[in-house]
Scaffold this motif. Structure first.
Motif, PDB file in Angstrom:
ATOM      1  N   GLU A  88     -54.575  15.150   9.847  1.00 50.21           N
ATOM      2  CA  GLU A  88     -54.826  14.380  11.068  1.00 50.21           C
ATOM      3  C   GLU A  88     -53.527  13.908  11.728  1.00 50.21           C
ATOM      4  OE1 GLU A  88     -57.281  10.398  12.580  1.00 50.21           O
ATOM      5  OE2 GLU A  88     -57.367  11.015  10.485  1.00 50.21           O
ATOM      6  N   SER A  89     -52.537  13.528  10.900  1.00 49.06           N
ATOM      7  CA  SER A  89     -51.280  13.012  11.441  1.00 49.06           C
ATOM      8  C   SER A  89     -50.102  13.935  11.174  1.00 49.06           C
ATOM      9  CB  SER A  89     -50.987  11.637  10.844  1.00 49.06           C
ATOM     10  OG  SER A  89     -50.972  11.700   9.422  1.00 49.06           O
ATOM     11  N   CYS A  90     -50.359  15.124  10.592  1.00 50.83           N
ATOM     12  CA  CYS A  90     -49.282  16.055  10.198  1.00 50.83           C
ATOM     13  C   CYS A  90     -48.252  15.334   9.326  1.00 50.83           C
ATOM     14  CB  CYS A  90     -48.621  16.662  11.425  1.00 50.83           C
ATOM     15  SG  CYS A  90     -49.704  17.747  12.354  1.00 50.83           S
ATOM     16  N   SER A  91     -48.732  14.510   8.421  1.00 48.38           N
ATOM     17  CA  SER A  91     -47.866  13.721   7.553  1.00 48.38           C
ATOM     18  C   SER A  91     -47.923  14.246   6.123  1.00 48.38           C
ATOM     19  CB  SER A  91     -48.297  12.251   7.559  1.00 48.38           C
ATOM     20  OG  SER A  91     -48.285  11.727   8.865  1.00 48.38           O
ATOM     21  N   ARG A  92     -46.930  13.841   5.354  1.00 52.67           N
ATOM     22  CA  ARG A  92     -46.913  14.131   3.929  1.00 52.67           C
ATOM     23  C   ARG A  92     -46.934  12.824   3.143  1.00 52.67           C
ATOM     24  NH1 ARG A  92     -42.695  18.895   2.201  1.00 52.67           N
ATOM     25  NH2 ARG A  92     -42.732  20.160   4.104  1.00 52.67           N
ATOM     26  N   VAL A  93     -47.453  12.913   1.934  1.00 50.15           N
ATOM     27  CA  VAL A  93     -47.362  11.813   0.980  1.00 50.15           C
ATOM     28  C   VAL A  93     -46.893  12.404  -0.341  1.00 50.15           C
ATOM     29  CG1 VAL A  93     -48.601  10.019  -0.295  1.00 50.15           C
ATOM     30  CG2 VAL A  93     -49.249  10.541   2.073  1.00 50.15           C
ATOM     31  N   THR A  94     -45.840  11.849  -0.911  1.00 46.34           N
ATOM     32  CA  THR A  94     -45.407  12.305  -2.230  1.00 46.34           C
ATOM     33  C   THR A  94     -45.704  11.230  -3.260  1.00 46.34           C
ATOM     34  OG1 THR A  94     -43.147  11.495  -1.830  1.00 46.34           O
ATOM     35  CG2 THR A  94     -43.606  13.820  -1.330  1.00 46.34           C
ATOM     36  N   VAL A  95     -46.068  11.671  -4.455  1.00 41.15           N
ATOM     37  CA  VAL A  95     -46.366  10.761  -5.557  1.00 41.15           C
ATOM     38  C   VAL A  95     -45.481  11.181  -6.724  1.00 41.15           C
ATOM     39  CG1 VAL A  95     -48.127   9.790  -7.062  1.00 41.15           C
ATOM     40  CG2 VAL A  95     -48.739  10.537  -4.745  1.00 41.15           C
ATOM     41  N   ASP A  96     -44.535  10.316  -7.086  1.00 38.11           N
ATOM     42  CA  ASP A  96     -43.571  10.616  -8.138  1.00 38.11           C
ATOM     43  C   ASP A  96     -43.885   9.801  -9.384  1.00 38.11           C
ATOM     44  OD1 ASP A  96     -42.340  12.134  -6.194  1.00 38.11           O
ATOM     45  OD2 ASP A  96     -40.753  10.673  -5.796  1.00 38.11           O
ATOM     46  N   THR A  97     -43.952  10.476 -10.527  1.00 36.34           N
ATOM     47  CA  THR A  97     -44.173   9.812 -11.815  1.00 36.34           C
ATOM     48  C   THR A  97     -43.066  10.216 -12.779  1.00 36.34           C
ATOM     49  OG1 THR A  97     -45.640  11.605 -12.540  1.00 36.34           O
ATOM     50  CG2 THR A  97     -46.679   9.696 -11.504  1.00 36.34           C
ATOM     51  N   GLY A  98     -42.917   9.437 -13.833  1.00 34.64           N
ATOM     52  CA  GLY A  98     -41.883   9.746 -14.825  1.00 34.64           C
ATOM     53  C   GLY A  98     -40.478   9.647 -14.270  1.00 34.64           C
ATOM     54  N   VAL A  99     -40.261   8.746 -13.316  1.00 30.59           N
ATOM     55  CA  VAL A  99     -38.933   8.623 -12.696  1.00 30.59           C
ATOM     56  C   VAL A  99     -37.939   8.089 -13.730  1.00 30.59           C
ATOM     57  CG1 VAL A  99     -37.590   7.502 -10.884  1.00 30.59           C
ATOM     58  CG2 VAL A  99     -39.953   8.211 -10.436  1.00 30.59           C
ATOM     59  N   ALA A 100     -36.791   8.767 -13.839  1.00 25.32           N
ATOM     60  CA  ALA A 100     -35.759   8.353 -14.795  1.00 25.32           C
ATOM     61  C   ALA A 100     -34.389   8.565 -14.186  1.00 25.32           C
ATOM     62  CB  ALA A 100     -35.891   9.133 -16.101  1.00 25.32           C
ATOM     63  N   TRP A 101     -33.440   7.726 -14.616  1.00 26.01           N
ATOM     64  CA  TRP A 101     -32.075   7.780 -14.100  1.00 26.01           C
ATOM     65  C   TRP A 101     -31.079   7.852 -15.247  1.00 26.01           C
ATOM     66  CZ3 TRP A 101     -35.332   3.627 -12.532  1.00 26.01           C
ATOM     67  CH2 TRP A 101     -35.755   3.646 -11.196  1.00 26.01           C
ATOM     68  N   ALA A 102     -29.910   8.437 -14.972  1.00 22.39           N
ATOM     69  CA  ALA A 102     -28.796   8.409 -15.928  1.00 22.39           C
ATOM     70  C   ALA A 102     -27.487   8.529 -15.162  1.00 22.39           C
ATOM     71  CB  ALA A 102     -28.914   9.540 -16.940  1.00 22.39           C
ATOM     72  N   LEU A 103     -26.467   7.817 -15.634  1.00 21.08           N
ATOM     73  CA  LEU A 103     -25.120   8.074 -15.159  1.00 21.08           C
ATOM     74  C   LEU A 103     -24.685   9.424 -15.702  1.00 21.08           C
ATOM     75  CD1 LEU A 103     -23.489   4.550 -15.705  1.00 21.08           C
ATOM     76  CD2 LEU A 103     -24.472   5.490 -13.598  1.00 21.08           C
ATOM     77  N   PRO A 104     -23.684  10.065 -15.094  1.00 21.49           N
ATOM     78  CA  PRO A 104     -23.313  11.411 -15.533  1.00 21.49           C
ATOM     79  C   PRO A 104     -23.067  11.552 -17.031  1.00 21.49           C
ATOM     80  CG  PRO A 104     -22.235  10.932 -13.463  1.00 21.49           C
ATOM     81  CD  PRO A 104     -22.923   9.657 -13.895  1.00 21.49           C
ATOM     82  N   GLN A 105     -22.583  10.508 -17.693  1.00 22.69           N
ATOM     83  CA  GLN A 105     -22.322  10.602 -19.125  1.00 22.69           C
ATOM     84  C   GLN A 105     -23.060   9.519 -19.908  1.00 22.69           C
ATOM     85  OE1 GLN A 105     -18.037  10.382 -18.695  1.00 22.69           O
ATOM     86  NE2 GLN A 105     -17.832  12.573 -19.119  1.00 22.69           N
ATOM     87  N   GLY A 106     -24.197   9.065 -19.374  1.00 24.15           N
ATOM     88  CA  GLY A 106     -24.884   7.957 -20.013  1.00 24.15           C
ATOM     89  C   GLY A 106     -26.302   8.282 -20.431  1.00 24.15           C
ATOM     90  N   PRO A 107     -26.997   7.324 -21.066  1.00 27.52           N
ATOM     91  CA  PRO A 107     -28.389   7.518 -21.494  1.00 27.52           C
ATOM     92  C   PRO A 107     -29.348   7.386 -20.320  1.00 27.52           C
ATOM     93  CG  PRO A 107     -27.675   5.303 -21.997  1.00 27.52           C
ATOM     94  CD  PRO A 107     -26.460   6.012 -21.459  1.00 27.52           C
ATOM     95  N   TRP A 108     -30.584   7.815 -20.555  1.00 28.89           N
ATOM     96  CA  TRP A 108     -31.617   7.746 -19.516  1.00 28.89           C
ATOM     97  C   TRP A 108     -32.309   6.393 -19.539  1.00 28.89           C
ATOM     98  CZ3 TRP A 108     -32.450  11.300 -15.822  1.00 28.89           C
ATOM     99  CH2 TRP A 108     -31.853  12.564 -15.992  1.00 28.89           C
ATOM    100  N   ARG A 109     -32.750   5.977 -18.348  1.00 23.47           N
ATOM    101  CA  ARG A 109     -33.607   4.792 -18.216  1.00 23.47           C
ATOM    102  C   ARG A 109     -34.792   5.182 -17.347  1.00 23.47           C
ATOM    103  NH1 ARG A 109     -32.352  -1.473 -18.145  1.00 23.47           N
ATOM    104  NH2 ARG A 109     -34.507  -2.178 -17.975  1.00 23.47           N
ATOM    105  N   GLU A 110     -36.009   4.879 -17.803  1.00 16.85           N
ATOM    106  CA  GLU A 110     -37.214   5.340 -17.119  1.00 16.85           C
ATOM    107  C   GLU A 110     -37.956   4.184 -16.447  1.00 16.85           C
ATOM    108  OE1 GLU A 110     -41.201   8.083 -17.982  1.00 16.85           O
ATOM    109  OE2 GLU A 110     -39.614   7.881 -19.475  1.00 16.85           O
ATOM    110  N   LEU A 111     -38.553   4.480 -15.303  1.00 11.11           N
ATOM    111  CA  LEU A 111     -39.439   3.550 -14.608  1.00 11.11           C
ATOM    112  C   LEU A 111     -40.826   3.734 -15.220  1.00 11.11           C
ATOM    113  CD1 LEU A 111     -39.680   1.514 -12.221  1.00 11.11           C
ATOM    114  CD2 LEU A 111     -40.213   3.463 -10.765  1.00 11.11           C
ATOM    115  N   GLU A 112     -41.127   2.974 -16.249  1.00 11.50           N
ATOM    116  CA  GLU A 112     -42.295   3.236 -17.076  1.00 11.50           C
ATOM    117  C   GLU A 112     -43.598   2.806 -16.398  1.00 11.50           C
ATOM    118  OE1 GLU A 112     -41.642   1.397 -20.829  1.00 11.50           O
ATOM    119  OE2 GLU A 112     -39.953   2.702 -21.356  1.00 11.50           O
ATOM    120  N   GLU A 113     -44.589   3.677 -16.502  1.00  8.11           N
ATOM    121  CA  GLU A 113     -45.949   3.410 -16.004  1.00  8.11           C
ATOM    122  C   GLU A 113     -45.959   2.919 -14.558  1.00  8.11           C
ATOM    123  OE1 GLU A 113     -49.068   4.101 -17.240  1.00  8.11           O
ATOM    124  OE2 GLU A 113     -47.835   5.308 -18.597  1.00  8.11           O
ATOM    125  N   ARG A 114     -45.046   3.449 -13.768  1.00  7.98           N
ATOM    126  CA  ARG A 114     -45.002   3.188 -12.340  1.00  7.98           C
ATOM    127  C   ARG A 114     -44.907   4.521 -11.599  1.00  7.98           C
ATOM    128  NH1 ARG A 114     -46.035  -1.098 -14.073  1.00  7.98           N
ATOM    129  NH2 ARG A 114     -45.273  -3.181 -13.495  1.00  7.98           N
TER     130      ARG A 114
END
Length: 299
Positions: free
Chosen positions: A176-202
């Motif tokens: 109807e609006s030619c729009s998109r919606v994205t849903v991202d799960t399991g989002v995690a981050w790390a510095l180039p030489q560091g451990p991962w940190r996750e956005l849990e249950e979000r």
């Protein structure tokens, strides 16, 4: 057996009618658009997706409806990209190498701001092996994209890897609006030489529309959700590097990552401690092999 939030999202996505990639790009390419982001508990994100039945279709490629993404962000040694966003400057930018883990496709992308806070994205095909230092062709591409958006004082040759993100994404199309919606799960981050940190249950739900709010925005508002100042780059870097200016992302960090940042002066990011070596010998030396990774299910 009780489903996880991500499994509930996958089940809700699985109930929607499909759309192919070529048709989605033809109908809603949206390289210039207005983005609105929301952070929801994963279970509530599943309820939201289920509520779009009848007005949304889901991207399906080779039978898959959820896709792994990996983004490597680049910044200067002084973190110009991060600080421009943290200080809410209108002329700001992000440079990233995005890998689509299921297909193996890889692109270098530059995101800048246009009129009325719209997002403009330019991208070029890129070799994942060229991640640690931008190639000469990549530098030309980035410099041209930044210049065309009026961003000065930043040279692509000075950019180095600063943050790695992974997650899984499902993409919905609202005809109807030619729009998109994205849903991202399991989002995690790390510095180039560091451990991962996750956005849990979000889940991070993002609407991408040509202009005004779409039906998905209105449904989220009706459920009590408002756009959130979350940035995968800004929020992730602030979470992993205490001491950086991060007032813009404090509410997200406190509420969803249980991080209560206090002003500090000692925050140092690894990018501030190194400078890129542009010689052929320096392209794959002391930087992590970010193009090679385990199969952790995030993008």
């Amino acid at each position: 057996m009780t489903r996880t939030g991500a499994e509930s999202v996958a089940a809700a996505v699985g109930a929607l009618p499909p759309i192919g990639l070529d048709e989605l790009v033809a109908r809603a390419d949206l390289q210039s658009r207005v983005d609105r982001k929301y952070v929801l508990p994963s279970a509530e994100a599943a309820t939201f997706v289920a509520g779009l039945a009848g007005i949304a279709r889901v991207l399906e490629i080779d039978g898959r409806r959820s896709f792994g993404y990996e983004s490597l962000y680049y910044d200067t040694g002084s973190l110009a990209s991060y600080l421009l966003a943290a200080r809410k400057r209108r002329r700001r930018f992000k440079v990233r190498r995005r890998r689509y883990l299921d297909s193996g496709l890889c692109y270098l992308e530059v995101k800048t701001r246009g009129l009325r806070d719209s997002t403009i994205k330019a991208r070029m095909p890129y070799d994942a092996e060229d991640s640690n230092v931008l190639t000469e062709a990549a530098c030309v591409f980035v410099d041209e994209a930044l210049s065309s958006s009026g961003i000065t004082g930043v040279a692509a040759a000075d950019l180095v890897p600063s943050l790695l993100t992974r997650y899984r994404r499902s993409t919905l199309y609202l005809p109807e609006s030619c729009s998109r919606v994205t849903v991202d799960t399991g989002v995690a981050w790390a510095l180039p030489q560091g451990p991962w940190r996750e956005l849990e249950e979000r889940a991070i739900v993002e609407t991408k529309a040509p202009g005004r709010a779409c039906a998905a925005d209105r449904r989220l508002w009706s459920a009590g959700y408002r756009p959130s100042r979350i940035s995968k780059y800004g929020t992730g870097l602030a979470a992993l590097t205490p001491g950086l200016p991060a007032n813009k992302w404090h509410p997200v960090l406190r509420r969803h990552l249980q991080i209560d940042l206090t002003p500090a002066s000692g925050g140092t990011h690894p990018a501030a401690e190194r400078r890129p070596d542009h010689s052929a010998a320096g392209r794959h030396t002391d930087q992590p092999a970010v193009g090679r990774h385990n199969d952790r299910s995030t993008s």
